[in-house]
Design an enzyme around this catalytic site. Structure first.
Site, PDB file in Angstrom:
ATOM      1  N   CYS A 167      -3.102 -16.838 -45.154  1.00 18.97           N
ATOM      2  CA  CYS A 167      -2.052 -17.343 -46.044  1.00 18.97           C
ATOM      3  C   CYS A 167      -1.992 -16.608 -47.381  1.00 18.97           C
ATOM      4  O   CYS A 167      -1.118 -16.895 -48.207  1.00 18.97           O
ATOM      5  CB  CYS A 167      -2.241 -18.841 -46.267  1.00 18.97           C
ATOM      6  SG  CYS A 167      -2.282 -19.752 -44.718  1.00 18.97           S
TER       7      CYS A 167
ATOM      8  N   HIS B  86      -0.636 -22.997 -54.694  1.00 19.58           N
ATOM      9  CA  HIS B  86      -0.731 -22.901 -53.237  1.00 19.58           C
ATOM     10  C   HIS B  86      -0.353 -24.254 -52.634  1.00 19.58           C
ATOM     11  O   HIS B  86       0.409 -24.308 -51.672  1.00 19.58           O
ATOM     12  CB  HIS B  86      -2.142 -22.483 -52.850  1.00 19.58           C
ATOM     13  CG  HIS B  86      -2.297 -22.110 -51.413  1.00 19.58           C
ATOM     14  ND1 HIS B  86      -1.544 -21.123 -50.819  1.00 19.58           N
ATOM     15  CD2 HIS B  86      -3.105 -22.604 -50.432  1.00 19.58           C
ATOM     16  CE1 HIS B  86      -1.896 -21.003 -49.545  1.00 19.58           C
ATOM     17  NE2 HIS B  86      -2.825 -21.896 -49.291  1.00 19.58           N
TER      18      HIS B  86
ATOM     19  N   GLU C  21      -7.983 -26.783 -55.583  1.00 20.20           N
ATOM     20  CA  GLU C  21      -7.115 -25.975 -56.439  1.00 20.20           C
ATOM     21  C   GLU C  21      -7.021 -26.571 -57.836  1.00 20.20           C
ATOM     22  O   GLU C  21      -7.026 -25.841 -58.843  1.00 20.20           O
ATOM     23  CB  GLU C  21      -5.732 -25.857 -55.802  1.00 20.20           C
ATOM     24  CG  GLU C  21      -4.868 -24.784 -56.408  1.00 20.20           C
ATOM     25  CD  GLU C  21      -3.598 -24.545 -55.614  1.00 20.20           C
ATOM     26  OE1 GLU C  21      -2.866 -23.606 -55.964  1.00 20.20           O
ATOM     27  OE2 GLU C  21      -3.309 -25.298 -54.660  1.00 20.20           O
TER      28      GLU C  21
ATOM     29  N   LYS D 130       5.930 -26.086 -51.191  1.00 24.34           N
ATOM     30  CA  LYS D 130       5.740 -26.159 -49.740  1.00 24.34           C
ATOM     31  C   LYS D 130       6.337 -27.414 -49.101  1.00 24.34           C
ATOM     32  O   LYS D 130       6.605 -27.418 -47.895  1.00 24.34           O
ATOM     33  CB  LYS D 130       4.252 -26.048 -49.405  1.00 24.34           C
ATOM     34  CG  LYS D 130       3.690 -24.640 -49.534  1.00 24.34           C
ATOM     35  CD  LYS D 130       2.243 -24.561 -49.077  1.00 24.34           C
ATOM     36  CE  LYS D 130       1.755 -23.111 -49.009  1.00 24.34           C
ATOM     37  NZ  LYS D 130       1.593 -22.489 -50.336  1.00 24.34           N
TER      38      LYS D 130
ATOM     39  N   HIS E 130       4.738 -24.617 -44.999  1.00 19.47           N
ATOM     40  CA  HIS E 130       3.760 -23.569 -45.308  1.00 19.47           C
ATOM     41  C   HIS E 130       4.116 -22.340 -44.492  1.00 19.47           C
ATOM     42  O   HIS E 130       3.943 -22.309 -43.277  1.00 19.47           O
ATOM     43  CB  HIS E 130       2.353 -24.060 -44.969  1.00 19.47           C
ATOM     44  CG  HIS E 130       1.264 -23.176 -45.484  1.00 19.47           C
ATOM     45  ND1 HIS E 130       1.485 -21.874 -45.901  1.00 19.47           N
ATOM     46  CD2 HIS E 130      -0.072 -23.391 -45.640  1.00 19.47           C
ATOM     47  CE1 HIS E 130       0.340 -21.339 -46.285  1.00 19.47           C
ATOM     48  NE2 HIS E 130      -0.615 -22.232 -46.149  1.00 19.47           N
TER      49      HIS E 130
ATOM     50  N   PHE F  63      -7.394 -18.700 -44.953  1.00 20.78           N
ATOM     51  CA  PHE F  63      -8.565 -18.834 -44.092  1.00 20.78           C
ATOM     52  C   PHE F  63      -9.419 -17.572 -44.201  1.00 20.78           C
ATOM     53  O   PHE F  63      -8.911 -16.463 -44.365  1.00 20.78           O
ATOM     54  CB  PHE F  63      -8.142 -19.019 -42.633  1.00 20.78           C
ATOM     55  CG  PHE F  63      -7.640 -20.405 -42.295  1.00 20.78           C
ATOM     56  CD1 PHE F  63      -7.695 -21.441 -43.214  1.00 20.78           C
ATOM     57  CD2 PHE F  63      -7.109 -20.672 -41.043  1.00 20.78           C
ATOM     58  CE1 PHE F  63      -7.244 -22.709 -42.888  1.00 20.78           C
ATOM     59  CE2 PHE F  63      -6.650 -21.931 -40.708  1.00 20.78           C
ATOM     60  CZ  PHE F  63      -6.711 -22.953 -41.625  1.00 20.78           C
TER      61      PHE F  63
END
Length: 418
Positions: free
Chosen positions: A169, A309, A320, A341, A346, A405
């Site tokens: 991502c 994010h 975050e 998002k 996403h 990831f």
């Protein structure tokens, strides 16, 4: 030797809430969401049956039909967003007029987290049902993630630096950061950079379901993605592409362009903790922010807005928030922060580009898009996340972070043109 300055001179977006920059931006400000029931395949047996699908997209509007048939959907998205970005930057006459010389000084870096997974699934079915002879000779070049950058370069005839980032991502953010450095280091004058993804497929949705990463609030799709909300329980898959034209400042100004913003900082790091779970202390994300801010030569208190994010998963949003507090200290409570998002889903490897575009347009328009569905704030996420409605605000500097990831983290900083 003085540092070459890099501006953003063109924007291209293919998203679930708009197939062009202006529609995307207007719908974002109006709080419209592209999330709904999955229509592309039968998902009745899946725990998660919702996604932010792109509707009414025709690749032949951007590339020849013959070429489009030899592209995975993620490559089609990348070509479309790139063509729009080139037109937005007024670059096509430049490329046509001095194609060879300009081509060598123009490059492409477009990331993708998953690549052509739809092509993989389709061709695997051919193998099982009909045998090895039924596999398309275009299977490999349609599937591999670097083909977005390759096909865009072919489409535009540009022969400069060309690469692809695959960092889940964070792919698009890394692509933009790498393109930024390429211009700074005088290896190109113009770079198309961003990300593209088309992973709303049975295997991809099934894989994320198996990880229990997706929201299963199927009865209320528009409410399913809830960044920073106490009742959040997973992300919702999106798809699309975002491409920015990055350009050396003097090069842009000499051809009479009014840039959107200046890209002034990039930072990246690794959590080095877990395959998929973020570091709960947010050290990796904080390191990326710190590096980007130092690279920009500003203090943390100079940042007015962060497009976060903000996935709507329990671990990400809390981590975050922790990372932002570590870097920005008491200023964390003065900044505006939002996640887009809940509107776009996403978009995985495309997320960092589309979200940076939102941050850039925030600087241009002096308005911040909202965090939709933030109705019950999580006490552990206690910053100003611009809930529910867009907000006018005096903005000079904005940042955007992307976390992937593997523990990949990237952050970008942009400044309003003076």
């Amino acid at each position: 030797m003085s540092q070459r300055r890099v501006v953003i001179s063109g924007l291209g977006v293919i998203s679930p809430i708009g197939l062009d920059k202006d529609t995307f931006w207007n719908n974002l400000l109006q709080g419209k969401s592209g999330i709904g029931n999955i229509e592309r395949f039968d998902c009745s047996a899946f725990p998660a049956r919702i996604a932010a699908e792109i509707k009414d997209f025709s690749a032949s509007d951007y590339v020849a039909r013959k070429d489009a048939r030899r592209m995975d959907r993620f490559v089609q998205f990348a070509c479309a967003a790139s063509q729009m970005a080139v037109e937005d930057a007024g670059l096509q006459p430049v490329l046509n007029r001095v194609r060879e010389r300009t081509g060598e000084r123009t490059g492409v870096i477009i990331g993708s987290g998953v690549g052509g997974i739809a092509t993989f699934e389709e061709q695997h079915k051919n193998l099982i049902d009909k045998g090895a002879g039924a596999i398309s000779p275009f299977f490999i070049p349609m599937m591999i993630p670097n083909m977005a950058s390759g096909q865009v370069a072919i489409m535009l005839g540009v022969t400069g630096p060309n690469s692809c980032t695959v960092t889940a991502c964070a792919s698009a953010a890394h692509a933009i950061g790498d393109a930024f450095r390429t211009i700074q280091h005088n290896q190109a004058d113009i770079m198309l950079a961003g990300g593209s993804e088309a992973a709303i497929t049975p295997m991809a949705i099934g894989g994320f379901c198996a990880m229990k990463a997706l929201s299963t609030q199927n009865q209320e799709p528009l409410k399913a993605c809830r960044p920073f909300d106490l009742n959040r329980e997973g992300f919702v898959m999106g798809e699309g592409a975002g491409v920015l034209v990055l350009e050396e400042m003097e090069h842009a100004l000499e051809r009479g362009v009014t840039p959107y913003a200046e890209l002034i900082g990039f930072g990246c790091s690794a959590d080095a903790v877990h395959m998929v779970q973020p570091d709960v202390e947010g050290k990796g994300a904080a390191a990326a922010f710190r590096m980007a801010i130092n690279d920009a030569g500003i203090s943390p208190s100079a940042v007015d807005y962060i497009n976060a994010h903000g996935t709507g998963t329990r671990l990400n949003d809390q981590m975050e928030t922790t990372a932002i507090k570590e870097i920005f200290g008491t200023h964390s409570y003065q900044m505006a922060i939002s996640s887009t998002k809940a509107a776009t889903g996403h978009m995985l490897g495309a997320a960092g580009a589309v979200e940076l575009i939102a941050a850039v347009l925030s600087l241009v328009e002096q308005i911040i898009p909202p965090t939709l569905n933030l109705e019950v704030p999580d006490p552990l996420c206690d910053l100003d996340y611009v809930p529910l409605k867009s907000r006018q605000k005096n903005l000079r500097i904005a940042a955007s972070d992307s976390l992937g990831f593997g523990g990949h983290n990237a952050a970008l900083v942009v400044e309003k043109m003076r």
